[in-house]
Design a protein around this motif. Structure first.
Motif, PDB file in Angstrom:
ATOM      1  N   ALA A 135      -2.667 -11.321   6.062  1.00 33.73           N
ATOM      2  CA  ALA A 135      -1.737 -10.265   6.933  1.00 33.73           C
ATOM      3  C   ALA A 135      -0.840 -10.045   6.056  1.00 33.73           C
ATOM      4  O   ALA A 135      -0.212 -10.612   5.048  1.00 33.73           O
ATOM      5  N   SER A 136      -0.358  -8.409   5.840  1.00 26.94           N
ATOM      6  CA  SER A 136       0.771  -8.120   5.251  1.00 26.94           C
ATOM      7  C   SER A 136       1.493  -6.671   5.585  1.00 26.94           C
ATOM      8  O   SER A 136       0.825  -6.032   6.529  1.00 26.94           O
ATOM      9  N   GLN A 137       2.492  -6.680   5.340  1.00 25.24           N
ATOM     10  CA  GLN A 137       3.424  -5.748   5.789  1.00 25.24           C
ATOM     11  C   GLN A 137       3.399  -4.674   4.658  1.00 25.24           C
ATOM     12  O   GLN A 137       3.282  -4.758   3.368  1.00 25.24           O
ATOM     13  N   PRO A 138       3.782  -3.162   4.873  1.00 25.06           N
ATOM     14  CA  PRO A 138       4.078  -2.287   3.866  1.00 25.06           C
ATOM     15  C   PRO A 138       4.951  -2.987   2.905  1.00 25.06           C
ATOM     16  O   PRO A 138       6.000  -3.431   3.092  1.00 25.06           O
ATOM     17  N   HIS A 139       4.879  -2.300   1.570  1.00 22.28           N
ATOM     18  CA  HIS A 139       5.977  -2.564   0.679  1.00 22.28           C
ATOM     19  C   HIS A 139       6.292  -1.397  -0.128  1.00 22.28           C
ATOM     20  O   HIS A 139       5.639  -0.283   0.200  1.00 22.28           O
ATOM     21  N   SER A 140       7.293  -1.283  -0.762  1.00 27.78           N
ATOM     22  CA  SER A 140       7.798  -0.099  -1.609  1.00 27.78           C
ATOM     23  C   SER A 140       6.820   0.215  -2.576  1.00 27.78           C
ATOM     24  O   SER A 140       5.977  -0.898  -3.104  1.00 27.78           O
ATOM     25  N   LEU A 141       6.535   1.310  -3.123  1.00 29.78           N
ATOM     26  CA  LEU A 141       5.619   1.705  -4.277  1.00 29.78           C
ATOM     27  C   LEU A 141       5.918   0.882  -5.628  1.00 29.78           C
ATOM     28  O   LEU A 141       5.278   0.635  -6.370  1.00 29.78           O
ATOM     29  N   GLY A 142       7.316   0.573  -5.751  1.00 27.96           N
ATOM     30  CA  GLY A 142       7.901  -0.066  -6.740  1.00 27.96           C
ATOM     31  C   GLY A 142       7.375  -1.362  -6.743  1.00 27.96           C
ATOM     32  O   GLY A 142       6.878  -1.876  -7.938  1.00 27.96           O
ATOM     33  N   GLN A 143       7.388  -2.101  -5.852  1.00 27.33           N
ATOM     34  CA  GLN A 143       6.809  -3.578  -5.624  1.00 27.33           C
ATOM     35  C   GLN A 143       5.417  -3.702  -5.782  1.00 27.33           C
ATOM     36  O   GLN A 143       4.947  -4.641  -6.839  1.00 27.33           O
ATOM     37  N   LEU A 144       4.693  -2.665  -5.305  1.00 28.05           N
ATOM     38  CA  LEU A 144       3.143  -2.759  -5.573  1.00 28.05           C
ATOM     39  C   LEU A 144       2.984  -2.527  -7.174  1.00 28.05           C
ATOM     40  O   LEU A 144       2.019  -3.106  -7.460  1.00 28.05           O
ATOM     41  N   ALA A 172      -1.542  -5.979   0.493  1.00 24.32           N
ATOM     42  CA  ALA A 172      -0.337  -5.093   0.533  1.00 24.32           C
ATOM     43  C   ALA A 172      -0.627  -3.788   0.335  1.00 24.32           C
ATOM     44  O   ALA A 172       0.088  -2.761   0.899  1.00 24.32           O
ATOM     45  N   ALA A 173      -1.443  -3.608  -0.711  1.00 22.58           N
ATOM     46  CA  ALA A 173      -1.644  -2.043  -1.070  1.00 22.58           C
ATOM     47  C   ALA A 173      -2.406  -1.320   0.178  1.00 22.58           C
ATOM     48  O   ALA A 173      -1.976  -0.192   0.449  1.00 22.58           O
ATOM     49  N   ASP A 174      -3.323  -2.044   0.936  1.00 20.91           N
ATOM     50  CA  ASP A 174      -3.749  -1.352   1.827  1.00 20.91           C
ATOM     51  C   ASP A 174      -3.018  -1.199   2.883  1.00 20.91           C
ATOM     52  O   ASP A 174      -2.807  -0.052   3.590  1.00 20.91           O
ATOM     53  N   ALA A 175      -2.016  -2.091   3.392  1.00 19.75           N
ATOM     54  CA  ALA A 175      -1.025  -1.915   4.591  1.00 19.75           C
ATOM     55  C   ALA A 175       0.098  -0.715   4.064  1.00 19.75           C
ATOM     56  O   ALA A 175       0.563   0.115   4.851  1.00 19.75           O
ATOM     57  N   THR A 176       0.324  -0.664   2.962  1.00 18.78           N
ATOM     58  CA  THR A 176       1.318   0.310   2.249  1.00 18.78           C
ATOM     59  C   THR A 176       0.747   1.659   2.270  1.00 18.78           C
ATOM     60  O   THR A 176       1.432   2.724   2.979  1.00 18.78           O
ATOM     61  N   ARG A 177      -0.635   1.745   1.934  1.00 18.55           N
ATOM     62  CA  ARG A 177      -1.168   3.425   2.114  1.00 18.55           C
ATOM     63  C   ARG A 177      -1.085   3.850   3.440  1.00 18.55           C
ATOM     64  O   ARG A 177      -1.123   5.233   3.497  1.00 18.55           O
ATOM     65  N   GLU A 178      -1.695   2.822   4.374  1.00 15.66           N
ATOM     66  CA  GLU A 178      -1.812   3.354   5.747  1.00 15.66           C
ATOM     67  C   GLU A 178      -0.635   3.600   6.371  1.00 15.66           C
ATOM     68  O   GLU A 178      -0.471   4.379   7.343  1.00 15.66           O
ATOM     69  N   SER A 179       0.604   3.444   5.819  1.00 14.07           N
ATOM     70  CA  SER A 179       2.019   3.594   6.541  1.00 14.07           C
ATOM     71  C   SER A 179       2.636   4.900   5.861  1.00 14.07           C
ATOM     72  O   SER A 179       3.572   5.280   6.454  1.00 14.07           O
ATOM     73  N   LEU A 180       1.890   5.356   4.771  1.00 14.98           N
ATOM     74  CA  LEU A 180       2.542   6.658   3.955  1.00 14.98           C
ATOM     75  C   LEU A 180       1.932   7.814   4.344  1.00 14.98           C
ATOM     76  O   LEU A 180       0.785   7.959   4.774  1.00 14.98           O
ATOM     77  N   THR A 181       2.425   9.277   4.059  1.00 17.76           N
ATOM     78  CA  THR A 181       2.082  10.495   3.780  1.00 17.76           C
ATOM     79  C   THR A 181       2.455  11.032   2.807  1.00 17.76           C
ATOM     80  O   THR A 181       3.212  10.684   2.075  1.00 17.76           O
ATOM     81  N   GLY A 182       1.663  12.379   2.565  1.00 15.75           N
ATOM     82  CA  GLY A 182       1.909  13.162   1.281  1.00 15.75           C
ATOM     83  C   GLY A 182       1.609  12.404  -0.065  1.00 15.75           C
ATOM     84  O   GLY A 182       0.734  11.776  -0.058  1.00 15.75           O
ATOM     85  N   HIS A 183       2.663  13.104  -0.927  1.00 16.94           N
ATOM     86  CA  HIS A 183       2.449  12.395  -2.136  1.00 16.94           C
ATOM     87  C   HIS A 183       2.664  10.833  -2.344  1.00 16.94           C
ATOM     88  O   HIS A 183       1.885  10.203  -3.139  1.00 16.94           O
ATOM     89  N   SER A 184       3.375  10.365  -1.541  1.00 16.74           N
ATOM     90  CA  SER A 184       3.576   8.903  -1.752  1.00 16.74           C
ATOM     91  C   SER A 184       2.404   8.180  -1.190  1.00 16.74           C
ATOM     92  O   SER A 184       1.817   7.191  -1.864  1.00 16.74           O
ATOM     93  N   LYS A 185       1.869   8.895  -0.276  1.00 19.40           N
ATOM     94  CA  LYS A 185       0.547   8.111   0.155  1.00 19.40           C
ATOM     95  C   LYS A 185      -0.809   8.281  -1.089  1.00 19.40           C
ATOM     96  O   LYS A 185      -1.536   7.300  -1.341  1.00 19.40           O
ATOM     97  N   GLU A 186      -0.543   9.511  -1.723  1.00 18.74           N
ATOM     98  CA  GLU A 186      -1.588   9.719  -2.786  1.00 18.74           C
ATOM     99  C   GLU A 186      -1.213   8.642  -3.842  1.00 18.74           C
ATOM    100  O   GLU A 186      -2.239   7.911  -4.677  1.00 18.74           O
ATOM    101  N   THR A 187       0.025   8.445  -4.183  1.00 20.51           N
ATOM    102  CA  THR A 187       0.431   7.274  -5.244  1.00 20.51           C
ATOM    103  C   THR A 187      -0.046   5.912  -4.749  1.00 20.51           C
ATOM    104  O   THR A 187      -0.608   5.208  -5.658  1.00 20.51           O
ATOM    105  N   ALA A 189      -9.104   9.323  -2.360  1.00 19.40           N
ATOM    106  CA  ALA A 189      -8.139   9.783  -1.593  1.00 19.40           C
ATOM    107  C   ALA A 189      -6.637  10.042  -2.281  1.00 19.40           C
ATOM    108  O   ALA A 189      -6.099  10.654  -1.925  1.00 19.40           O
ATOM    109  N   SER A 190      -6.564   9.444  -3.537  1.00 20.88           N
ATOM    110  CA  SER A 190      -5.663   9.766  -4.599  1.00 20.88           C
ATOM    111  C   SER A 190      -5.600  11.006  -4.950  1.00 20.88           C
ATOM    112  O   SER A 190      -4.429  11.563  -5.275  1.00 20.88           O
ATOM    113  N   GLY A 191      -6.804  11.510  -5.179  1.00 25.43           N
ATOM    114  CA  GLY A 191      -6.761  13.095  -5.919  1.00 25.43           C
ATOM    115  C   GLY A 191      -6.613  12.931  -7.474  1.00 25.43           C
ATOM    116  O   GLY A 191      -6.292  13.959  -7.901  1.00 25.43           O
ATOM    117  N   GLN A 192      -6.582  11.727  -7.936  1.00 26.13           N
ATOM    118  CA  GLN A 192      -6.169  11.756  -9.244  1.00 26.13           C
ATOM    119  C   GLN A 192      -7.287  11.227 -10.141  1.00 26.13           C
ATOM    120  O   GLN A 192      -8.181  10.263  -9.759  1.00 26.13           O
TER     121      GLN A 192
END
Length: 457
Positions: A162-171, A200-215, A252-255
């Motif tokens: 189990a994991s909670q979302p984290h900041s992109l910097g932490q990831l 943690a990466a899966d939990a984080t990307r599911e919680s974001l939208t827009g450019h942050s989600k792509e990152t 999904a990242s588009g990169q």
């Protein structure tokens, strides 16, 4: 139909023993010949010798008879294990994972609080390999030496923590530490920490939208590609799972760079499954798509894809294509400034690393004489990481082994141990060690080396 695992030896040890006895026969028996006597395909024998499947008891007896192996060498143990029903083609690591899962269930309540602290610590940087080395991490981190990295990773992929979302910097920081584990060939630690990072990466990307989600998707793709790298190192079929998840996140990242690296990981899984031409075509097609992206990141990934593609083409005997792809990768490396500073890829198109892939290609083509010239012009010091230096010594060992130079083969194996002790426990390297044990030349220290570097039970 179920059979019983009636052996205490690992599948890798069984496969290596069979390969050693087959090669020791005079005249030498090929995999095709052994397959014909058994009524199986040559690819089945190849998987058996690579430790990727466990034969039935009847098949073990037939192999022993054909190769003049006393059956007790394949089955005897001082403390026979309990017989566990498994399928004839089932991965032995799957059975190991089941056993580990049962054991883990009894400890989950006791360790859940500590695991939660460790997860938070890994992602915030307060606990990690570097800190563990300096401060002495919790027992769970220091007692991992007996854990199979593939088992840890497989459990994490199918039973993620189990994991909670984290900041992109932490990831990003956690991913950087995981990459450093890989570069230093610390696979046991990486196998334990990757499931935490992936969750943690899966939990984080599911919680974001827009450019942050792509990152976040790009970070997740890189993490799953790294999981694929580890699975390939351990000859685990879960490389397919990791590559598939990496591709989904990369799209999904588009990169382009994460997509290229995820595609490369898929091609490696395809190659290990024997689908060489399809893997090479996939790499060539995707690398052509990246040709229009001028960024150093995309070109670094494109070069890595060409290097993998060249090695793959050598597996079906296409020498011209194999060497041409490596030449093109080296050209990219010369043209793109600071290409080696891009950390998302394992192999960079430097002159030394391109030569390393040429050595791999000559081994795959069965042309070890040409590999000798490559070995003599390469300096291990030109390779920036322990993992890459160990790969060079592994390819050198394969070259000398094909030439029947057992002393130099043993010297290369010792060099692997010096650079990266966990590399020498990989299934493919273990096969070389076991082959040496059955060679006609006596080498002082070999038995001690084999005992010292055997995978932990």
């Amino acid at each position: 139909m179920s059979v019983y695992a009636a052996t205490a030896l690992s599948s890798t040890q069984i496969g290596a023993l069979i390969r050693g006895r087959r090669n020791a026969r005079r005249p030498k028996m090929t995999q095709v010949q052994l397959a014909g006597k058994l009524g199986y395909s040559a690819s089945w024998v190849c998987r058996l010798e690579a430790g990727e499947l466990v034969p039935s008891w009847d098949t073990i007896l037939r192999i022993a008879a054909i190769l003049d192996i006393p059956p007790y060498e394949l089955t005897t143990t001082t403390h026979p294990p309990e017989r566990v029903p498994i399928r004839d083609t089932e991965s032995p690591r799957r059975a190991a994972m089941v056993a580990a899962t049962v054991a883990q269930g009894a400890m989950e309540d006791q360790g859940s609080q500590e695991d939660a602290v460790r997860r938070r610590g890994f992602l915030t940087g307060t606990i990690g390999v570097g800190a563990a080395m300096v401060t002495g991490a919790p027992a769970a981190a220091t007692e991992r030496t007996s854990v199979d990295p593939a088992t840890s990773l497989e459990s994490g992929l199918f039973r993620p923590p189990a994991s909670q979302p984290h900041s992109l910097g932490q990831l990003g920081q956690a991913l950087g530490r995981a990459r450093e584990d890989f570069r230093r060939a610390r696979y046991v630690t990486l196998g334990a920490e990757l499931p935490v990072l992936l969750a943690a990466a899966d939990a984080t990307r599911e919680s974001l939208t827009g450019h942050s989600k792509e990152t976040a998707n790009a970070l997740a793709a890189s993490a799953y590609s790294l999981a694929g790298e580890l699975a390939i190192k351990q000859r685990s079929e879960i490389a397919w799972v990791a590559a598939d998840r990496a591709l989904a996140a990369a799209r999904a990242s588009g990169q382009s760079a994460p997509l290229g690296e995820a595609t490369r990981m898929l091609s490696v899984a395809m190659r290990h499954a024997g689908r060489h031409r399809q893997a090479a075509d996939l790499l060539l097609h995707t690398s052509q798509q990246l040709a229009d992206d001028p960024t150093p990141q995309a070109q670094a990934v494109r070069a890595a894809m060409l290097l993998s593609g060249g090695y793959t083409a050598a597996h079906y005997g296409d020498r011209t294509t194999a060497l041409a792809m490596v030449d093109e990768a080296e050209h990219i490396g010369r043209c793109v400034n600071h290409i080696q500073s891009f950390k998302e890829v394992t192999a960079h198109a430097t002159r030394a690393q391109c030569d390393g892939f040429r050595l791999s290609i000559f081994n795959a083509l069965g042309a070890p004489d040409e590999g000798v010239a490559v070995i003599r012009r390469i300096s291990p010091h030109a390779f920036p990481t322990a993992e890459r230096r160990a790969r060079l010594h592994t390819d050198a060992a394969r070259t000398w082994h094909q030439l029947g130079d057992y002393q130099r083969t043993f010297a290369s194996l010792r060099a692997i141990e010096h650079e990266a002790p966990e590399e020498v426990r990989r299934p493919s390297v273990q096969a070389l060690t076991t082959d040496l044990l059955y060679c006609p030349v006596s080498m002082p220290g070999l038995k001690e080396f084999a005992a010292r570097t055997a995978p932990h039970s």
